[in-house]
Design a protein around this motif. Structure first.
Motif, PDB file in Angstrom:
ATOM      1  N   ALA A   1       0.833  -1.208   0.000  1.00 45.81           N
ATOM      2  CA  ALA A   1       0.000   0.000   0.000  1.00 45.81           C
ATOM      3  C   ALA A   1       0.867   1.258   0.000  1.00 45.81           C
ATOM      4  CB  ALA A   1      -0.926  -0.010   1.219  1.00 45.81           C
ATOM      5  N   GLU A   2       1.925   1.271   0.819  1.00 44.63           N
ATOM      6  CA  GLU A   2       2.820   2.431   0.864  1.00 44.63           C
ATOM      7  C   GLU A   2       3.548   2.619  -0.463  1.00 44.63           C
ATOM      8  OE1 GLU A   2       4.174   3.391   5.355  1.00 44.63           O
ATOM      9  OE2 GLU A   2       5.259   1.744   4.414  1.00 44.63           O
ATOM     10  N   ASN A   3       3.991   1.513  -1.063  1.00 50.62           N
ATOM     11  CA  ASN A   3       4.693   1.611  -2.353  1.00 50.62           C
ATOM     12  C   ASN A   3       3.774   2.117  -3.456  1.00 50.62           C
ATOM     13  OD1 ASN A   3       7.062   0.640  -1.220  1.00 50.62           O
ATOM     14  ND2 ASN A   3       6.618  -1.489  -1.709  1.00 50.62           N
ATOM     15  N   LEU A   4       2.525   1.677  -3.429  1.00 54.33           N
ATOM     16  CA  LEU A   4       1.570   2.150  -4.431  1.00 54.33           C
ATOM     17  C   LEU A   4       1.325   3.651  -4.284  1.00 54.33           C
ATOM     18  CD1 LEU A   4      -0.377   1.550  -6.718  1.00 54.33           C
ATOM     19  CD2 LEU A   4      -2.112   0.895  -5.009  1.00 54.33           C
ATOM     20  N   THR A   5       1.258   4.109  -3.041  1.00 48.40           N
ATOM     21  CA  THR A   5       1.099   5.550  -2.796  1.00 48.40           C
ATOM     22  C   THR A   5       2.285   6.320  -3.358  1.00 48.40           C
ATOM     23  OG1 THR A   5      -0.083   5.058  -0.754  1.00 48.40           O
ATOM     24  CG2 THR A   5       0.694   7.302  -1.031  1.00 48.40           C
ATOM     25  N   GLY A   6       3.488   5.807  -3.074  1.00 48.05           N
ATOM     26  CA  GLY A   6       4.692   6.450  -3.594  1.00 48.05           C
ATOM     27  C   GLY A   6       4.713   6.501  -5.110  1.00 48.05           C
ATOM     28  N   TYR A   7       4.245   5.434  -5.746  1.00 46.28           N
ATOM     29  CA  TYR A   7       4.202   5.383  -7.209  1.00 46.28           C
ATOM     30  C   TYR A   7       3.229   6.429  -7.759  1.00 46.28           C
ATOM     31  CZ  TYR A   7       3.200   3.625 -11.905  1.00 46.28           C
ATOM     32  OH  TYR A   7       2.995   3.503 -13.254  1.00 46.28           O
ATOM     33  N   ILE A   8       2.052   6.512  -7.130  1.00 46.63           N
ATOM     34  CA  ILE A   8       1.042   7.464  -7.592  1.00 46.63           C
ATOM     35  C   ILE A   8       1.539   8.896  -7.425  1.00 46.63           C
ATOM     36  CG2 ILE A   8      -1.275   8.379  -7.151  1.00 46.63           C
ATOM     37  CD1 ILE A   8      -2.090   5.524  -6.321  1.00 46.63           C
ATOM     38  N   ILE A   9       2.120   9.178  -6.254  1.00 50.18           N
ATOM     39  CA  ILE A   9       2.605  10.534  -5.985  1.00 50.18           C
ATOM     40  C   ILE A   9       3.756  10.885  -6.920  1.00 50.18           C
ATOM     41  CG2 ILE A   9       3.722  11.992  -4.258  1.00 50.18           C
ATOM     42  CD1 ILE A   9       2.208  10.420  -2.133  1.00 50.18           C
ATOM     43  N   GLY A  10       4.597   9.886  -7.193  1.00 46.55           N
ATOM     44  CA  GLY A  10       5.719  10.122  -8.094  1.00 46.55           C
ATOM     45  C   GLY A  10       5.284  10.492  -9.503  1.00 46.55           C
ATOM     46  N   ARG A  11       4.154   9.970  -9.924  1.00 42.95           N
ATOM     47  CA  ARG A  11       3.639  10.276 -11.268  1.00 42.95           C
ATOM     48  C   ARG A  11       2.874  11.595 -11.302  1.00 42.95           C
ATOM     49  NH1 ARG A  11       3.417   6.380 -15.268  1.00 42.95           N
ATOM     50  NH2 ARG A  11       5.161   4.941 -15.003  1.00 42.95           N
ATOM     51  N   HIS A  12       1.962  11.765 -10.355  1.00 41.71           N
ATOM     52  CA  HIS A  12       1.105  12.952 -10.369  1.00 41.71           C
ATOM     53  C   HIS A  12       0.877  13.436  -8.937  1.00 41.71           C
ATOM     54  CE1 HIS A  12       0.283  12.113 -14.578  1.00 41.71           C
ATOM     55  NE2 HIS A  12      -0.066  10.883 -14.252  1.00 41.71           N
ATOM     56  N   ASN A  13       1.601  14.465  -8.535  1.00 42.29           N
ATOM     57  CA  ASN A  13       1.479  14.997  -7.177  1.00 42.29           C
ATOM     58  C   ASN A  13       0.064  15.473  -6.850  1.00 42.29           C
ATOM     59  OD1 ASN A  13       4.033  14.488  -6.414  1.00 42.29           O
ATOM     60  ND2 ASN A  13       4.737  16.606  -6.332  1.00 42.29           N
ATOM     61  N   TRP A  14      -0.596  16.051  -7.822  1.00 45.99           N
ATOM     62  CA  TRP A  14      -1.907  16.643  -7.582  1.00 45.99           C
ATOM     63  C   TRP A  14      -2.957  15.614  -7.179  1.00 45.99           C
ATOM     64  CZ3 TRP A  14      -5.752  14.747 -10.655  1.00 45.99           C
ATOM     65  CH2 TRP A  14      -5.367  14.130 -11.844  1.00 45.99           C
ATOM     66  N   LEU A  15      -2.694  14.335  -7.477  1.00 52.02           N
ATOM     67  CA  LEU A  15      -3.644  13.284  -7.094  1.00 52.02           C
ATOM     68  C   LEU A  15      -3.778  13.148  -5.576  1.00 52.02           C
ATOM     69  CD1 LEU A  15      -2.932  10.438  -9.693  1.00 52.02           C
ATOM     70  CD2 LEU A  15      -5.017  11.802  -9.463  1.00 52.02           C
ATOM     71  N   LEU A  16      -2.823  13.701  -4.841  1.00 55.67           N
ATOM     72  CA  LEU A  16      -2.913  13.677  -3.381  1.00 55.67           C
ATOM     73  C   LEU A  16      -4.211  14.304  -2.888  1.00 55.67           C
ATOM     74  CD1 LEU A  16       0.684  14.655  -2.172  1.00 55.67           C
ATOM     75  CD2 LEU A  16      -0.561  12.578  -1.600  1.00 55.67           C
ATOM     76  N   PHE A  17      -4.656  15.360  -3.558  1.00 49.37           N
ATOM     77  CA  PHE A  17      -5.854  16.080  -3.107  1.00 49.37           C
ATOM     78  C   PHE A  17      -7.133  15.287  -3.352  1.00 49.37           C
ATOM     79  CE2 PHE A  17      -2.675  19.402  -3.783  1.00 49.37           C
ATOM     80  CZ  PHE A  17      -2.780  20.088  -2.593  1.00 49.37           C
TER      81      PHE A  17
END
Length: 472
Positions: free
Chosen positions: A54-70
């Protein structure tokens, strides 16, 4: 002579029979602990792999598109909170206070109360909610939840024992399960044992020391068989220490101890404020607000606020980036504050260690210390901050020692733990876990009173009706 020979033979047979009966009884008593320990080890490994994924998937998503955090963080925070609220309210948070409450309530006739804290349902909700929080970048750990999961496993095994099985104290099963859970989560067998003695139980340790020793070893070996022998952090360089480093350890212990206890106090204040919420949408607004604030900080300032903080510990201990910037400890305190108070599942052990590591790293940067001296202050900060939260200095020391295999600095870390424990009293006399334990017990008693009130009213109405009928 024949009579003496016969008497000796009978005595020998009687002794053998007694010894065999004792052996049989001891074996039957031990078997539930061993079975539960194996299940705990397997559960801890599976949970660890899922949490890391789960943590690695979060890192992957954030690494691609920071704005997805919101989008990701508010959605995950709300789902994690909703799962707990709707399915099992006492699966929220760390899990250690719930285990402590279950131990306190582990007397005959209180099984229904304990089921609220330890059960199959609690395990499932704990895992689901914490994994969703981890996917959303929440600053939570898996160690506290592993302890509640393990205690639940031991309690479930206890519950399925047949009536003819030798009696085992439920309290001992729960305490042993919690110790095995910590050992499997951190790969720290001594830490599990010390945790059981210092944090969970006030009973005489000799009554069930064999059960704890064997369960901790079996759970740890089961986890190692699947994950391999490993250290939670690794082998940081600690040699050629300055003879004056004790002064640095003292400074870090004071700062980290005060910060750890202050963070705990703030968590309790927020919980007290949230208790005034009357409607569900109040909680929805709060959880969403926490997620948006964390996403904003991660997007505009530093991603270091996200996750359990293990990456920060490894970076400061094993790379040339020894010195943290001034706001890193604030981020590592804000992250757990915003995540833990949502009411979703998630531990605070690893985030507390990371916050302490950032304090040690910051102080070492003030004096431009060497790598070895910096590493020692980082470890001292980890011990001090965790002690400020738990008020268990020896557990904190043993955990950090076993996670790094650096027993040569045991006296430095014991000093840090004791000093942090003393200064923490300035903020609050009791630990975060003690406060939450009492809060959970009071909540449970209040709920039971509310559930019994309609029954009492109904009985009064029945009596009143009968009296009226007689008068008529």
């Amino acid at each position: 002579m024949r009579f003496i020979y016969w008497l000796r033979l009978q005595l020998k047979k009687s002794f053998d029979r007694i010894r065999n009966e004792n052996l049989k009884r001891n074996a039957l008593t031990a078997i539930p602990f061993w079975i539960a320990s194996i299940i705990t080890g397997l559960a801890a490994v599976l949970y660890t792999k899922l949490f890391l994924a789960a943590e690695n998937l979060t890192g992957y998503i954030i690494g691609r598109h920071n704005w997805l955090l919101f989008i990701l963080m508010p959605l995950c925070f709300l789902i994690a909170w909703w799962i707990v609220k709707k399915m099992s309210p006492y699966a929220k948070g760390s899990g250690i206070p719930q285990v402590m409450a279950a131990i306190q309530l582990s007397s005959p006739g209180k099984s229904e109360k304990i089921n609220r804290f330890l059960s199959v349902k609690v395990i499932l909700v704990k895992v689901m909610s914490s994994l969703v929080m981890a996917l959303g970048g929440g600053a939570i750990g898996r160690e506290g939840p592993t302890i509640q999961i393990a205690a639940s496993v031991f309690k479930i095994v206890y519950g399925v024992l047949p009536k003819w099985w030798p009696k085992i104290a439920k309290r001992n099963m729960i305490v042993t399960g919690a110790a095995a859970g910590l050992a499997a989560a951190f790969n720290t067998p001594l830490g599990g044992i010390v945790f059981a003695i210092e944090e969970l139980t006030k009973t005489h340790f000799s009554y069930f020391k064999t059960a704890i020793f064997s369960s901790v070893i079996i759970a740890g070996l089961t986890a190692q068989a699947l994950l391999g022998p490993y250290l939670y952090l690794g082998y940081p360089k600690i040699d050629n220490l300055s003879p004056y480093i004790f002064s640095g350890v003292l400074l870090v212990a004071v700062i980290s101890g005060l910060l750890g206890s202050s963070m705990s106090k703030l968590i309790l204040v927020i919980f007290a404020w949230k208790a005034r919420f009357k409607f569900t949408y109040h909680h929805v607004i709060y959880v969403t607000g926490c997620a948006v604030i964390m996403a904003g900080i991660a997007f505009f300032i530093d991603k270091g606020i996200l996750g359990s903080g293990k990456e920060l510990m490894q970076t400061t201990l094993f790379t040339s980036s020894k010195y943290s910037v001034w706001y890193t400890p604030l981020l590592r305190i804000a992250g757990p504050l915003l995540s833990f108070t949502t009411g979703a599942s998630g531990g605070i052990f690893a985030p507390a260690l990371a916050a302490g590591a950032s304090v040690g790293s910051l102080v070492s940067g003030w004096f431009h210390l060497s790598d070895a001296n910096s590493n020692l202050l980082i470890l001292a900060g980890m011990v001090g901050f965790l002690t400020g939260v738990t008020r268990s200095p020896f557990t904190s020391v043993i955990l950090v020692l076993e996670m790094t295999d650096r027993h040569s600095v045991i006296f430095h870390l014991i000093l840090a733990g004791m000093v942090a424990s003393l200064v923490s009293i300035i903020i609050d006399k009791h630990s975060l876990y003690d406060h939450l334990k009492m809060q959970y017990i009071k909540e449970l008693d209040h709920q039971e009173e509310q559930e019994e009130m309609p029954k009492d009213i109904e009985e009064e109405n029945i009596v009143t009706d009968k009296v009226n009928d007689k008068e008529k």
